[in-house]
Motif scaffolding. Structure first.
Motif, PDB file in Angstrom:
ATOM      1  N   VAL A 161       0.884  -1.215  -0.128  1.00 33.91           N
ATOM      2  CA  VAL A 161       0.051  -0.002   0.002  1.00 33.91           C
ATOM      3  C   VAL A 161       0.969   1.191   0.053  1.00 33.91           C
ATOM      4  O   VAL A 161       1.640   1.591   0.953  1.00 33.91           O
ATOM      5  CB  VAL A 161      -0.953  -0.125   1.263  1.00 33.91           C
ATOM      6  N   PHE A 162       0.980   1.984  -1.092  1.00 33.06           N
ATOM      7  CA  PHE A 162       1.874   3.263  -1.373  1.00 33.06           C
ATOM      8  C   PHE A 162       0.923   4.327  -0.749  1.00 33.06           C
ATOM      9  O   PHE A 162      -0.383   4.394  -0.632  1.00 33.06           O
ATOM     10  CB  PHE A 162       2.157   3.364  -2.967  1.00 33.06           C
ATOM     11  N   ASP A 163       1.739   5.309  -0.550  1.00 35.01           N
ATOM     12  CA  ASP A 163       1.262   6.637   0.225  1.00 35.01           C
ATOM     13  C   ASP A 163       0.701   7.509  -0.860  1.00 35.01           C
ATOM     14  O   ASP A 163      -0.349   8.230  -0.997  1.00 35.01           O
ATOM     15  CB  ASP A 163       1.939   7.367   1.031  1.00 35.01           C
ATOM     16  N   LEU A 164       1.563   7.418  -1.948  1.00 38.57           N
ATOM     17  CA  LEU A 164       1.253   8.540  -2.900  1.00 38.57           C
ATOM     18  C   LEU A 164       1.009   7.967  -4.458  1.00 38.57           C
ATOM     19  O   LEU A 164       1.546   6.934  -4.693  1.00 38.57           O
ATOM     20  CB  LEU A 164       2.560   9.611  -3.136  1.00 38.57           C
ATOM     21  N   VAL A 165       0.016   8.425  -5.193  1.00 34.96           N
ATOM     22  CA  VAL A 165      -0.210   7.846  -6.471  1.00 34.96           C
ATOM     23  C   VAL A 165       0.903   8.053  -7.577  1.00 34.96           C
ATOM     24  O   VAL A 165       1.030   7.353  -8.174  1.00 34.96           O
ATOM     25  CB  VAL A 165      -1.508   8.514  -6.880  1.00 34.96           C
ATOM     26  N   ASP A 166       1.514   9.038  -7.086  1.00 34.66           N
ATOM     27  CA  ASP A 166       2.906   9.237  -8.185  1.00 34.66           C
ATOM     28  C   ASP A 166       3.618   8.039  -7.814  1.00 34.66           C
ATOM     29  O   ASP A 166       4.449   7.543  -9.004  1.00 34.66           O
ATOM     30  CB  ASP A 166       3.688  10.474  -7.547  1.00 34.66           C
ATOM     31  N   TYR A 167       3.849   7.491  -6.865  1.00 37.04           N
ATOM     32  CA  TYR A 167       4.812   6.088  -6.580  1.00 37.04           C
ATOM     33  C   TYR A 167       4.080   5.275  -7.326  1.00 37.04           C
ATOM     34  O   TYR A 167       4.686   4.318  -8.229  1.00 37.04           O
ATOM     35  CB  TYR A 167       4.912   5.989  -5.637  1.00 37.04           C
ATOM     36  N   VAL A 168       2.858   5.054  -7.360  1.00 37.42           N
ATOM     37  CA  VAL A 168       2.051   3.928  -7.918  1.00 37.42           C
ATOM     38  C   VAL A 168       2.123   3.958  -9.288  1.00 37.42           C
ATOM     39  O   VAL A 168       2.411   3.274 -10.216  1.00 37.42           O
ATOM     40  CB  VAL A 168       0.628   4.149  -7.481  1.00 37.42           C
TER      41      VAL A 168
END
Ligand SMILES: Cc1cc2nc3c(=O)[nH]c(=O)nc-3n(C[C@H](O)[C@H](O)[C@H](O)COP(=O)(O)OP(=O)(O)OC[C@H]3O[C@@H](n4cnc5c(N)ncnc54)[C@H](O)[C@@H]3O)c2cc1C
Length: 411
Positions: A300-307
């Motif tokens: 579970v990533f915190d930011l959509v940018d990483y995703v």
């Protein structure tokens, strides 16, 4: 009716990770098909109508739907074939043969490489084992968010929120703005689970109390929820007697964590026991050659940018398989040392730059990330589990790597 399709890269799940993967594979010149079980692509972005998306990926602050719209428009320009209302029920991971259920019936797809981007699901009420009745009025936060933002319905009148993850914090503000009374957010840890900016902007700015080291110990109601008992807890999360207090609410919103959606997709795919998602290397490849995974089904990533960045890499590497450009490469295990919780990737493949994402096990005023084998020491000031530590190691540094690599954080 479709009966059988063939494609080069098949992307399963059309959220941020899947759309970025489809786009990068398509830009690499291969045929791409994306399957999405909902009517439209976007995934969780569609219901996140607040700002805070895309500062890194698009260097612009967007809402969730704006971020999704951008990716969808770029996919259209690059002729990605999107098939919506299509639920993947099984993947033969070895042959890359996929069975799909759609409103018209079952169809199959033969792919050369696959990207799994199925996101995460919310921890349900049943998993929390809270004693008491089982009345109506208890919702997971994502469902409440969907009701308010997409279906124009309010879940109730007076709410308490259990869990201070980002969805819970954002829903505290959202429900308040829509006219509900939010009596507080209850969190069993001694610190908030969500981003600091969300604690400030969603709770403090609206005078909504945050009860740290507290939990819900009982729910009561005949048909509809009537009241909820909240207790302070000790460091082992055991309720402290004499601290219980009833809250008269008709709605309990659960924001008790996301779980990567990995079930029932295909056989022999390795799961990282701590991340609870697919175990991938920094090429985003799983243990099964030609099957890649990216986004919240890895961790579970915190930011959509990483995703989106991970989806992009997954799509690029999937296209290399199709074009026979992929070199045989080793997978070096990454080992968690002190204070490291969620950690991506699970393996290192020297052919790609190494993007590291770490969630600390506890808040720290200051600390240092240490990777002895790579000669890396990265100090930081103030780190919390809700905000991932992220940095990139150039692949030139990885060429001589042998044996497992330990990553630890010291105080
Ligand atoms: C409330 C909330 C607030 C957030 N706020 C921010 C923020 O301010 N800033 C920020 O950067 N990030 C934020 N995030 C995080 C970010 O939105 C997510 O990390 C990201 O959108 C997840 O993308 P994903 O593609 O991994 O998953 P998802 O968006 O969940 O996409 C997965 C997709 O796969 C589909 N799918 C699943 N299984 C199947 C199947 N078997 N067959 C076909 N399709 C399938 C689903 O329908 C879904 O569309 C927030 C998240 C939430 C929930």
């Amino acid at each position: 009716m479709i009966e059988h399709l063939e494609t080069d890269v098949l992307v399963i799940g059309g959220g941020a990770a899947g759309m970025a993967a489809a786009l990068s594979a398509s830009r690499a010149g291969v045929r791409v098909t994306l399957l999405e079980r909902e009517k439209k692509t976007g995934g969780v972005l569609n219901q996140c109508i607040h700002h805070g998306f895309g500062l890194q990926f698009y260097q612009q602050e967007l809402t969730g739907p704006e971020f999704a719209f951008r990716l969808q428009s770029e996919m259209n320009e690059h002729s990605v074939k999107v098939i919506s209302e299509s639920y993947v029920r099984h993947i033969n991971t070895k042959s890359k043969y996929v069975e799909v259920i759609s409103p018209e019936g079952v169809f199959t797809i033969q792919a050369k490489a696959i990207v799994l981007s199925t996101g995460a699901r919310e921890r349900p009420f049943g998993a929390l084992q809270i004693p008491g009745d089982r009345p109506a009025g208890i919702y997971v936060a994502g469902l409440a968010q969907r009701m308010v933002n997409l279906e124009n319905t309010l879940p109730g009148r007076r709410a308490l929120i259990l869990g201070s993850g980002d969805i819970g914090l954002i829903m505290a503000r959202r429900l308040t703005l829509e006219g509900m009374e939010v009596l507080g957010v209850v969190e069993r840890l001694p610190y908030a689970g969500g981003l600091t900016r969300n604690v400030v902007q969603c709770l403090e700015d609206y005078d909504i109390p945050l009860y740290l080291s507290h939990t819900v110990v009982e729910v009561r109601g005949n048909k509809r929820l009537e009241k909820v008992l909240v207790s302070e807890v000790d460091e082992n999360f055991t309720p402290i007697s004499g601290t219980q207090k009833w809250f008269n609410v008709d709605t309990l919103i659960l924001s008790a964590g996301l779980i990567p959606q990995v079930e029932d997709l295909g056989e022999n795919l390795e799961i990282d026991a701590i991340n609870r998602g697919f175990a991938v290397s920094n090429t985003c490849e799983t243990n099964v050659p030609g099957i890649f995974a990216a986004g919240n089904n890895v961790a579970v990533f915190d930011l959509v940018d990483y995703v989106a960045a991970e989806g992009w890499i997954a799509g690029q590497n999937a296209s290399k398989i199709v074009k026979d450009q992929k070199r045989e490469s080793k997978r070096i295990p990454v080992i968690r040392g002190k204070n490291v919780g969620v950690l991506v990737p699970t393996y290192i493949t020297p052919e790609e730059h190494l993007r590291i994402y770490i969630r600390l096990k506890k808040p720290m005023d200051k600390g240092t990330v240490i990777i002895k084998k790579l000669g890396i020491e990265k100090p930081f000031n103030y780190g919390v589990p809700s905000e991932m530590i992220n940095f990139v190691v150039n692949r030139d540094k990885l060429q001589e790597l042998k044996g497992p690599v330990k990553i630890e954080v010291i105080e």
